[in-house]
Design an enzyme around this catalytic site. Structure first.
Site, PDB file in Angstrom:
ATOM      1  N   LYS A 186       0.932  -1.214   0.026  1.00  0.00           N
ATOM      2  CA  LYS A 186       0.153  -0.017  -0.047  1.00  0.00           C
ATOM      3  C   LYS A 186       0.929   1.135   0.123  1.00  0.00           C
ATOM      4  O   LYS A 186       1.566   1.548   1.151  1.00  0.00           O
ATOM      5  CB  LYS A 186      -0.875  -0.007   1.439  1.00  0.00           C
ATOM      6  CG  LYS A 186      -2.336   0.541   1.066  1.00  0.00           C
ATOM      7  CD  LYS A 186      -2.191   2.015   0.801  1.00  0.00           C
ATOM      8  CE  LYS A 186      -1.949   2.959   2.002  1.00  0.00           C
ATOM      9  NZ  LYS A 186      -1.816   4.411   1.795  1.00  0.00           N
ATOM     10  N   GLU A 262       9.016   1.433  11.545  1.00  0.00           N
ATOM     11  CA  GLU A 262      10.167   2.359  11.529  1.00  0.00           C
ATOM     12  C   GLU A 262       9.162   3.650  11.411  1.00  0.00           C
ATOM     13  O   GLU A 262       8.544   4.101  10.608  1.00  0.00           O
ATOM     14  CB  GLU A 262      10.607   2.288  10.036  1.00  0.00           C
ATOM     15  CG  GLU A 262      11.558   0.920   9.887  1.00  0.00           C
ATOM     16  CD  GLU A 262      12.778   1.024  10.732  1.00  0.00           C
ATOM     17  OE1 GLU A 262      13.517  -0.091  10.735  1.00  0.00           O
ATOM     18  OE2 GLU A 262      13.022   2.063  11.490  1.00  0.00           O
ATOM     19  N   CYS A 296      13.374  10.899   7.950  1.00  0.00           N
ATOM     20  CA  CYS A 296      13.266  10.746   9.620  1.00  0.00           C
ATOM     21  C   CYS A 296      14.516  10.932  10.628  1.00  0.00           C
ATOM     22  O   CYS A 296      14.365  10.822  11.444  1.00  0.00           O
ATOM     23  CB  CYS A 296      12.600   9.162   9.664  1.00  0.00           C
ATOM     24  SG  CYS A 296      13.738   7.971   8.713  1.00  0.00           S
ATOM     25  N   GLU A 395       8.268  16.230  16.300  1.00  0.00           N
ATOM     26  CA  GLU A 395       8.659  15.910  14.826  1.00  0.00           C
ATOM     27  C   GLU A 395       7.873  16.995  14.085  1.00  0.00           C
ATOM     28  O   GLU A 395       6.696  17.029  13.689  1.00  0.00           O
ATOM     29  CB  GLU A 395       8.288  14.578  14.191  1.00  0.00           C
ATOM     30  CG  GLU A 395       8.947  14.373  13.068  1.00  0.00           C
ATOM     31  CD  GLU A 395       8.913  12.928  12.338  1.00  0.00           C
ATOM     32  OE1 GLU A 395       7.839  12.602  12.427  1.00  0.00           O
ATOM     33  OE2 GLU A 395       9.895  12.320  11.930  1.00  0.00           O
TER      34      GLU A 395
END
Ligand SMILES: NC(=O)c1ccc[n+]([C@@H]2O[C@H](COP(=O)([O-])OP(=O)(O)OC[C@H]3O[C@@H](n4cnc5c(N)ncnc54)[C@H](O)[C@@H]3O)[C@@H](O)[C@H]2O)c1
Ligand SMILES: O=C/C=C/C=C(\O)C(=O)O
Length: 491
Positions: A186, A262, A296, A395
């Site tokens: 996906k 992750e 990231c 973040e």
């Protein structure tokens, strides 16, 4: 289905269909959504939106394919297919790099230097690695012998983010296939293009029908949630936001799926006074603003030992002002467009909150002059904030960094660890003992010393705390994508 990419980087309407059981097909519902180029805000294609029906078809195809020709392939045959996929990615490198930049807004120079070559290398690496993967055996005196046999987990759901679309999809798909599994992919709804071409490449490389399936769509109430809830999916490997990871874990719990995560990061970049300052600044420009800061691993919290704080700021700000923001297809561009209007607004809201919390913006903080179309934001450096500020705790995932001074090693380690994330960190020092000492005390899955994003794919890659579950890379990938049976034979 080839991407019709013409010379000037523009692509004809590239319509993305699902790839199920070796065939490209639309959604049964007829539902579609538009794909936007973030650098121009133009519609570049129509994407089929999959849901439960398409996921059901894909999972059934993947289940059947587990026990078909794929299972009967020898290791050498599987290695040859994996290598061929890597070769075909390289053959179509320019096309894939253009599509990746059209989808993400990242500079074409980055797509063609990092994203696509690394996608090919992911397949070449795991093709080579597969040849040396073993198991384990133990001799219990003359009583018994124990040995383990390795088998694929089964049908795997691969759910991917939009920041490094093909790099991160292949980072999962290569070991997934190497271990003999089948996959339902996906892709992120914002970046459907290269996943669609990868399906074509897998078919051309000889991957049997049903082994690799791609279903486009969104997360909640769409293909994503259907995949995580499907009772016949054995494992989910997910890369994305920590908040999304929590939702997926709840959905996967119902059928106790194996999970590899992750997730997000808020990574410290610690620069001691004895560091090579020019080297540190050159790399810190990348670890702050590469891919528009949408990585990231970006070191968005910069801590500088006080004796060099002013000198660092003066040089870092000057170099940041030199970065070229603009058209991803202009070779001079260093920073492209953010992925979407929604994300652009989200990043801007963090800059506003930093100002409300007393932060000063030394450079950036706004849309570049003259770039009124596209989600462009100047690389931004903020000072005058502290560990309690949102901009330091959350973040941002954009070209925005904070810079704070520190005096003592103990103090900066405490600040670095003062986060619920634990993905990566960077330490700059020429004191060998301090490098080892500090790196070992930082709560992160990956610590770079005097470098950043230097990758050996045999190493464990991933985060601790709320940055992930498990590791990817080398044997760590095989541990996730295979099951071991220990067999004990009485002698
Ligand atoms: N640790 C890493 O290696 C790594 C790498 C890249 C990105 N990231 C993280 O990913 C985030 C940015 O990527 P993003 O915005 O695409 O993340 P996201 O969580 O918004 O989406 C990631 C994927 O999950 C899907 N999804 C969303 N909700 C879902 C649901 N309820 N069920 C199933 N699927 C669902 C999305 O459609 C997309 O394909 C950042 O937090 C970044 O730190 C981490
Ligand atoms: O944005 C995150 C980047 C992740 C990189 C990897 O997973 C890798 O280099 O293997």
């Amino acid at each position: 289905m080839k991407a019709e990419v013409v010379a000037d980087g523009k692509v004809k309407a590239f319509d993305c269909r699902h790839f199920i059981n070796g065939q490209f097909l639309p959604s049964k519902s007829g539902k579609t959504f538009k794909n936007i180029n973030p650098a121009t805000e133009e519609v570049i294609g129509i994407v089929c939106e999959g849901g439960k029906e398409e996921i059901d078809l894909a999972v059934a195809a993947a289940r059947r394919a587990l026990n078909g020709p794929w299972k009967r392939m020898s290791t050498d045959q599987r290695i040859a297919v994996l290598r061929r996929i890597g070769d075909l990615i390289l053959e179509r490198k320019d096309e894939l790099a253009r599509l990746e930049s059209l989808d993400t807004g990242k500079p074409y120079s980055l797509s063609s230097a990092l994203d696509i070559p690394r996608a090919a290398y992911n397949f070449h690496f795991f093709a080579d690695y597969l040849r040396s993967v073993g198991t384990e055996a133990y001799q219990m005196d003359e009583v018994a012998i124990n040995y383990s046999v390795r088998r694929p987990v089964g049908v795997i759901g691969l759910i991917n983010p939009w920041n490094l679309p093909l790099l991160l999809l292949t980072w999962k798909l290569a070991p997934c296939l190497a271990a003999g599994n089948t996959a339902v992919i996906k892709p992120a709804e914002l970046t459907p293009l290269t996943a669609t071409v990868l399906a074509e490449i897998c078919k051309e490389a000889g991957v049997p029908d049903g082994v690799v399936n791609v279903v486009h769509g969104f997360g909640p109430d769409s293909a994503g949630s259907a995949l995580t809830e499907h009772p016949d999916v054995d494992a989910i490997t997910f890369t994305g936001e920590t908040t999304t990871g929590k939702v997926i874990m709840a959905a996967a719990a119902k059928s106790l799926k194996k999970l590899s995560y992750e997730l997000g990061g808020k990574n410290p970049n610690i620069i001691f006074a004895d560091a090579n300052l020019d080297e540190a600044i050159e790399t810190t420009l990348k670890s702050s603003f590469m891919n528009q800061g949408e990585v990231c691993l970006c070191g968005s919290r910069i801590y500088v030992e006080r004796p060099i704080y002013e000198q660092f700021l003066q040089k870092f700000v000057a170099k940041t002002k030199e970065l070229v923001v603009g058209d991803p297809f202009d070779p001079k561009t260093n920073v492209g467009a953010l992925i979407s209007e929604e994300h652009y607004e989200r990043v801007m809201s963090y800059i506003e909150s930093a100002k409300e919390e007393g932060g000063q913006i030394l450079t950036g903080g706004k849309r570049p002059d003259g770039l009124n179309q596209g989600y462009y934001l100047e690389p931004t450096i903020i000072v005058g904030v502290n560990r309690n500020c949102r901009i330091v705790r959350e973040e941002v995932f954009g070209p925005v960094v904070t810079v704070m001074p520190f005096d003592e090693e103990e103090e900066v380690i405490a600040q670095a660890n003062d986060t619920h994330y634990g993905l990566s960190a960077t330490v700059w020092t020429n004191d060998l003992r301090r490098a080892h000492r500090v790196a070992a005390r930082i709560e992160a899955g990956i610590v770079w010393v005097n470098t950043w994003f230097l990758r050996d794919l045999r190493t464990p890659f991933g985060g601790m705390k709320q940055s992930g579950i498990g590791r990817e890379g080398g044997m760590h990938s095989f541990e996730f994508y295979s099951e071991l049976t220990n067999i004990c034979i009485k002698l």
